[in-house]
Scaffold this motif. Structure first.
Motif, short mmCIF file in Angstrom:
data_model
loop_
_atom_site.label_atom_id
_atom_site.label_comp_id
_atom_site.label_asym_id
_atom_site.label_seq_id
_atom_site.Cartn_x
_atom_site.Cartn_y
_atom_site.Cartn_z
N UNK A 73 25.31 40.57 33.31
CA UNK A 73 26.13 41.02 32.20
C UNK A 73 25.37 42.05 31.38
N UNK A 74 26.12 42.81 30.58
CA UNK A 74 25.50 43.82 29.73
C UNK A 74 24.97 43.17 28.46
N UNK A 75 23.90 43.71 27.92
CA UNK A 75 23.34 43.15 26.70
C UNK A 75 21.94 43.67 26.45
N UNK A 76 21.26 42.97 25.57
CA UNK A 76 19.90 43.33 25.17
C UNK A 76 18.94 42.22 25.61
N UNK A 77 17.81 42.60 26.19
CA UNK A 77 16.80 41.62 26.59
C UNK A 77 16.15 41.05 25.33
N UNK A 78 16.33 39.77 25.12
CA UNK A 78 15.78 39.12 23.92
C UNK A 78 14.56 38.24 24.21
N UNK A 85 2.54 40.65 36.84
CA UNK A 85 1.64 40.20 37.89
C UNK A 85 1.74 38.73 38.22
N UNK A 86 2.51 37.98 37.45
CA UNK A 86 2.64 36.54 37.70
C UNK A 86 3.58 36.28 38.88
N UNK A 87 3.32 35.20 39.59
CA UNK A 87 4.21 34.80 40.68
C UNK A 87 5.47 34.14 40.14
N UNK A 88 6.60 34.38 40.79
CA UNK A 88 7.88 33.85 40.35
C UNK A 88 8.47 32.98 41.45
N UNK A 89 8.80 31.75 41.11
CA UNK A 89 9.43 30.85 42.07
C UNK A 89 10.92 31.16 42.18
N UNK A 90 11.50 30.78 43.28
CA UNK A 90 12.93 30.98 43.48
C UNK A 90 13.71 30.24 42.40
N UNK A 91 14.77 30.90 41.92
CA UNK A 91 15.69 30.35 40.91
C UNK A 91 15.06 30.23 39.53
N UNK A 92 13.88 30.81 39.34
CA UNK A 92 13.25 30.78 38.01
C UNK A 92 13.88 31.87 37.13
N UNK A 93 14.22 31.55 35.89
CA UNK A 93 14.78 32.58 35.00
C UNK A 93 13.70 33.61 34.65
N UNK A 94 14.10 34.88 34.62
CA UNK A 94 13.17 35.96 34.32
C UNK A 94 13.31 36.46 32.89
N UNK A 95 14.55 36.64 32.45
CA UNK A 95 14.81 37.19 31.13
C UNK A 95 15.95 36.42 30.47
N UNK A 96 16.01 36.52 29.15
CA UNK A 96 17.18 36.09 28.39
C UNK A 96 17.87 37.34 27.87
N UNK A 97 19.19 37.43 28.09
CA UNK A 97 19.96 38.59 27.68
C UNK A 97 21.03 38.16 26.70
N UNK A 98 21.19 38.89 25.62
CA UNK A 98 22.20 38.58 24.61
C UNK A 98 23.08 39.80 24.38
N UNK A 99 24.38 39.53 24.27
CA UNK A 99 25.32 40.58 23.89
C UNK A 99 25.54 40.46 22.38
N UNK A 100 24.95 41.37 21.62
CA UNK A 100 24.94 41.27 20.16
C UNK A 100 26.06 42.04 19.49
#
Length: 262
Positions: A73-78, A85-100
């Motif tokens: 969805x469209x929004x701002x990364x909050x 450089x960190x490793x990311x596991x599958x299904x791990x959330x990367x960012x929180x996005x808010x439509x302000x």
């Protein structure tokens, strides 16, 4: 001796080919498994409503270490939930996005005042840093906080310029110009509101005298979506002039309304 060498070499080549074929088959099976997993993931994304454009493979011709991450969805990364450089596991959330463009404001309302509020009522939201906004009540928590004896009231507030930010402290003023029996809020079209000096007035048509109007001083509250809340000066059900109210005001100032307005 030469015959023995040829026999030994042929046996070696045969065993080598068996090992290579086994490794090749194993690699091919892993590729097929990865392709099946990839297609399964694509189908899951389609089921979630992702467009075909978002399902296109990334171009790794220049830098294979860069992967394009598309937001749903469209929004701002909050919030960023990882470090570079960190490793990311599958299904791990990367960012929180808010439509302000529209935000919720939560107000803690004392028990004695909660009963005066209804869903849809107008409220004024004030912030020292962002200014003043108008919103409407969208939810009233039926539970009270036992310690503070307050109820949480949620307001929907248009925020097209993004001036209100998450976590902003605000003060909320509610307009309780409602009928206690019906819960209806008293609002009029904003075009009906006129200013006369330091007074705020509306024009009320007289039922017993067609074409005549009463000049009524009112106290107004917040404005939202073309309507202004009336705190005092009008009763529910009374009619006001909306289109043409400025013309009536001009006539009043010129003294042309005569006995028709007072």
């Amino acid at each position: 001796a030469e015959a023995s060498y040829r026999t030994a070499k042929a046996d070696y080549d045969f065993q080598s080919n068996i090992a290579l074929n086994r490794e090749l088959q194993q690699a091919q099976a892993e590729v097929q498994t990865a392709q099946v997993d990839f297609q399964h993931t694509q189908n899951q994304l389609r089921a979630l409503g992702s467009s075909e454009q978002n399902l296109q493979r990334d171009d790794h011709s220049k830098d294979a270490s860069i992967a394009l991450v598309r937001a749903p969805l469209a929004g701002v990364v909050t919030e960023r939930k990882f470090n570079a450089g960190a490793g990311i596991d599958a299904a791990s959330p990367l960012f929180s996005i808010s439509n302000l463009s529209s935000v919720y404001v939560i107000a803690n309302v004392p028990e004695s005042n909660v009963g005066k509020l209804v869903i849809g009522s107008v409220a004024e939201i004030r912030s020292n840093s962002a200014g003043t906004f108008n919103g409407r009540i969208s939810y009233i928590d039926p539970r009270l906080d036992e310690a503070t004896r307050t109820a949480r009231v949620r307001l929907e507030v248009p925020n097209p310029q993004g001036r209100l930010r998450a976590g902003t402290f605000t003060e909320v003023g509610f307009y309780t110009g409602t009928n206690s029996e019906t819960g209806e809020e008293l609002v009029v079209p904003s075009g009906a509101i006129q200013r006369e000096g330091d007074k705020t007035i509306v024009f009320v048509p007289k039922d017993d005298e067609p074409g005549a109007y009463e000049i009524r001083e009112v106290e107004i509250g917040g404005e939202m979506e073309g309507y202004t809340a009336i705190k005092s000066g009008l009763k529910l059900g009374e009619k006001v002039v909306s289109k043409g109210s400025f013309t009536l005001k001009t006539q009043m100032q010129k003294g042309e309304m005569g006995e028709h307005g007072h």
